[in-house]
Structure formats: C-alpha cells, structure tokens
Design an enzyme around this catalytic site. Structure first.
Site, mmCIF file in Angstrom:
data_model
loop_
_atom_site.group_PDB
_atom_site.id
_atom_site.type_symbol
_atom_site.label_atom_id
_atom_site.label_comp_id
_atom_site.label_asym_id
_atom_site.label_seq_id
_atom_site.Cartn_x
_atom_site.Cartn_y
_atom_site.Cartn_z
ATOM 1 N N PRO A 1 43.096 40.876 37.747
ATOM 2 C CA PRO A 1 42.371 39.666 37.312
ATOM 3 C C PRO A 1 42.335 38.607 38.420
ATOM 4 O O PRO A 1 41.305 37.955 38.638
ATOM 5 C CB PRO A 1 43.184 39.198 36.101
ATOM 6 C CG PRO A 1 43.809 40.452 35.572
ATOM 7 C CD PRO A 1 44.121 41.302 36.768
ATOM 8 N N TYR A 2 43.429 38.461 39.160
ATOM 9 C CA TYR A 2 43.458 37.481 40.255
ATOM 10 C C TYR A 2 42.396 37.822 41.305
ATOM 11 O O TYR A 2 41.647 36.940 41.753
ATOM 12 C CB TYR A 2 44.857 37.451 40.890
ATOM 13 C CG TYR A 2 44.982 36.534 42.084
ATOM 14 C CD1 TYR A 2 45.027 35.158 41.931
ATOM 15 C CD2 TYR A 2 45.063 37.048 43.376
ATOM 16 C CE1 TYR A 2 45.141 34.307 43.027
ATOM 17 C CE2 TYR A 2 45.175 36.213 44.477
ATOM 18 C CZ TYR A 2 45.215 34.847 44.306
ATOM 19 O OH TYR A 2 45.327 34.016 45.388
ATOM 20 N N GLY A 3 42.307 39.097 41.684
ATOM 21 C CA GLY A 3 41.284 39.514 42.647
ATOM 22 C C GLY A 3 39.888 39.216 42.117
ATOM 23 O O GLY A 3 39.011 38.757 42.848
#
Ligand SMILES: NC(=O)c1ccc[n+]([C@@H]2O[C@H](COP(=O)([O-])OP(=O)(O)OC[C@H]3O[C@@H](n4cnc5c(N)ncnc54)[C@H](O)[C@@H]3O)[C@@H](O)[C@H]2O)c1
Length: 340
Positions: free
Chosen positions: A162-164
């Site tokens: 999700p961060y990417g």
C-alpha cells in the site's frame, strides 16, 4: 513570498525549515504532529526564528485553504506523509488518505490559489517495486549488481505494498498536474535519508535505529535486536543536509525541473548494507552487535542506489556529505537525544 513546508516538524521538514529560517525566508509550516518527536522539532525551530505554524492535516482540504488564503505561497515542499511500509499494511486506508488525498489537496490548493508556486514532492524508491530484473551477486557483506551501479528514472514503475501504491499515486499526480494544469511540480524519489533530528523507529529511519541499537549494546553487551532479511540489502545514504540542498535547488532551477521526477540519493560511493553499517558502528563504538534475523519484509529491494545524473544535469545538485561524516552526525544526534 513564503515557503510552505508540509510535515515541517518532521525530520526532513524541520531541517529544511531551519535552513530557510537561516536564509531569512518567510516560512509557513503545517503539521499534525502524528510522528512521535515532532513537538520537539517544533520547539527547536522556535529557537531559530519566527515562522507561521498551522496545526493542520493535509487530509483536510480546508486546512490548506486557510493557509493559501492567508499567505502568498511561492513554493511548497510537500513532506507530510505516512512514511512506513509496515504501517501501510496495518492501515492501508489511512496510508491512502494521508499520501494520496493529502497530496491531491496540496496540488488543488496550488492550482486554485498559487498557480505559479513550485511544489516539490518527496516520493520513494518504492515506486520501482522489487527491481528484480537486475542481476545481483551475493558478496560477503552485500548484494552487488553485476551491471551498472546506479538506478536511473527509466527503471520500470511497479507499485507494491500500500505504501508503494500511495507514494506512487501521489508521485504520478504531481507529474500529471505539471502536464495538464501547468503546475510547477517536481518529484524526488528517495530511499534512505538520515542525520540529525530524525526520530528513528524500528520500521522507519534504519540508520538512526541501528545507531540506537549499537548504543544500547554499549550499555548492555547482551542486547539483541532484529533485522529483516539477510542484512546484505544495500541503500545509498543521503544525508539530510544534502537533501535540504536538493529541495532548494529544485525551487531555484524550477524551469528546468518542473514536470520531472528525479532519483535522489547519496550515490554508489555512499552506499551501505545493514551488515556494513553494523561493522562501521562496531568499530566506532567498540561493541559487538547481536542482530537476530527475521524473514524479509514485503517486497524489500535487495539493492537500491540512485543514479543522480539527471539531478546534476537539471538542477546542478550532487550529494556532498560522505557516509562516514554523516553516520558520525547520526551518532552525535542519538547521544544528544539521550541527554534530553
Ligand atoms: N526519511 C527517509 O528516509 C525518506 C525516504 C523516502 C521518502 N521519504 C519521504 O519524505 C517525506 C518526509 O519524511 P521524513 O523522514 O521527514 O518523515 P517524518 O515522519 O519525520 O515527517 C513527516 C511529517 O509529516 C507529519 N504528518 C504526517 N501526516 C500528516 C498529515 N496528515 N497532515 C499534516 N502533517 C502530517 C508528521 O507529523 C511529520 O512531522 C515523507 O513523505 C517520506 O515518505 C523519506
């Protein structure tokens, strides 16, 4: 004409705000203090000069509207963010809201209220996924590419975790707002930034975190700590003073930088694996560190070193601080934090 630093009480943000204050610039900061330690950075900035502080949240467009209506903003350094991959797995909605919605809110505020302003965004090497197309050789202390050492901006975009996804989406919105709305946006893709005033945790700010582990080992030689993966993963270390210089250079050279993404790091000569950092810290602090190995983190890259050539060409920037001098700074900062 003011500089707005979102996340200006965080690690990179407060170093950048400090430099702007030293230069006598008008500084506006918005931060919601979600990162532990940010009130300390706020108090430190207050000792350096006068600035306008808004206790606000970039997820809330009205918080930004208030600032843009009140101030004539010439440049936004957009550093507010959800910064940890692990936290993004625990709460993907929050990660999305802070990083994507927060960035859209910044871009919309600029588009509507300050269309000539520069916007510089702190993106991530995570936008390149695992980078597993490069052939790597296993060396005693590190993974090493058989081909070119630096990764440039032509690497394939691949959003994992999700961060990417959230950093990658914001990164692409920045470029899109330059293309379609004429916003002067610039994207920096970083891996590891380190140095003074970083409040490192086990999942973000690894150089500072392992400096803390070395210091705890000095207090207690039986101290153990965990490492995800084999410890041979390599990053190029970008000292925060070089990061600050880079953000300022982007604004100075906005004509050449606008609408562009740049890989920004310390370069190959400042690259280090976790194991190599341990060896260095052991020598510096006279300790034997006892890491305990855990499985790899999701989609961790075994090797990321930025090729800074595009930044040199467009904004005349290259890193100056050596990793040895930078790590000495991080150790000094950790000692200062301990003293309180
Ligand atoms: N430090 C690194 O190694 C590194 C590497 C790659 C990318 N980056 C990016 O650089 C930027 C700055 O990183 P940092 O190391 O200074 O992180 P940091 O956590 O120290 O600073 C982020 C700041 O943003 C604030 N913040 C968080 N959510 C907010 C919200 N919704 N509204 C307003 N403020 C909010 C936090 O309180 C904090 O002060 C981040 O976007 C990060 O993803 C950092």
């Amino acid at each position: 004409m003011a500089f707005l630093v979102t996340g200006g009480c965080g690690f990179v943000g407060c170093n950048l705000a400090a430099e702007l204050l030293r230069r006598g610039e008008e500084v506006v900061i918005v931060d919601n203090f979600t990162r532990p330690g940010t009130p300390l950075n706020y108090a430190w900035l207050q000792t350096l000069g006068k600035f306008d502080f808004f206790h606000g949240d970039v997820r809330n467009s009205q918080d930004l509207e208030v600032i843009f209506r009140d101030k004539k903003i010439d440049c936004v350094f957009h550093l507010a963010g959800q910064v940890a991959m692990t936290t993004s797995l625990a709460n993907p909605r929050r990660d999305f809201e802070v990083n994507v919605l927060g960035s859209i809110n910044v871009l919309e505020a600029v588009r509507l209220h300050a269309p000539d302003a520069t916007v510089v965004y702190a993106s991530s090497n995570k936008v390149y996924g695992e980078l597993d197309e490069a052939t790597l050789e296993e060396k005693p202390t590190r993974w090493e590419p058989t081909g070119k050492k630096g990764i440039d901006e032509h690497a394939r975009l691949e959003f994992y975790t999700p961060y990417g996804c959230s950093k990658g989406a914001a990164d692409q919105y920045m470029l899109e707002y330059a293309r379609n709305f004429g916003v002067n946006s610039v994207v920096f893709r970083h891996s590891t930034i380190y140095g003074g005033r970083q409040i490192s945790t086990f999942d973000q700010g690894w150089v500072g975190w392992f400096c803390q582990q070395a210091m705890q080992t000095r207090d207690n030689p039986d101290h153990t700590f965990t490492v995800n993966g084999d410890g041979k993963q390599v990053r190029d270390l970008l000292h925060v003073s070089d990061a600050v210089a880079c953000y300022l250079a982007a604004h100075e050279h906005r004509e050449q930088a606008r609408g562009q993404a740049f890989n920004i790091g310390g370069g190959y000569e400042n690259s280090l694996s976790l194991r190599e950092l341990f060896l260095h810290l052991q020598k510096e602090l006279g300790v034997t560190m006892k890491p305990h190995q855990l499985p790899w983190r999701a989609n961790d890259q075994k090797y990321f070193v930025a090729d800074n050539s595009k930044a040199l060409q467009h904004i005349h920037w290259s890193p100056k601080k050596t990793k040895e001098a930078g790590i000495a700074d991080s150790i000094a900062w950790e000692f200062e934090r301990r003293r309180g």
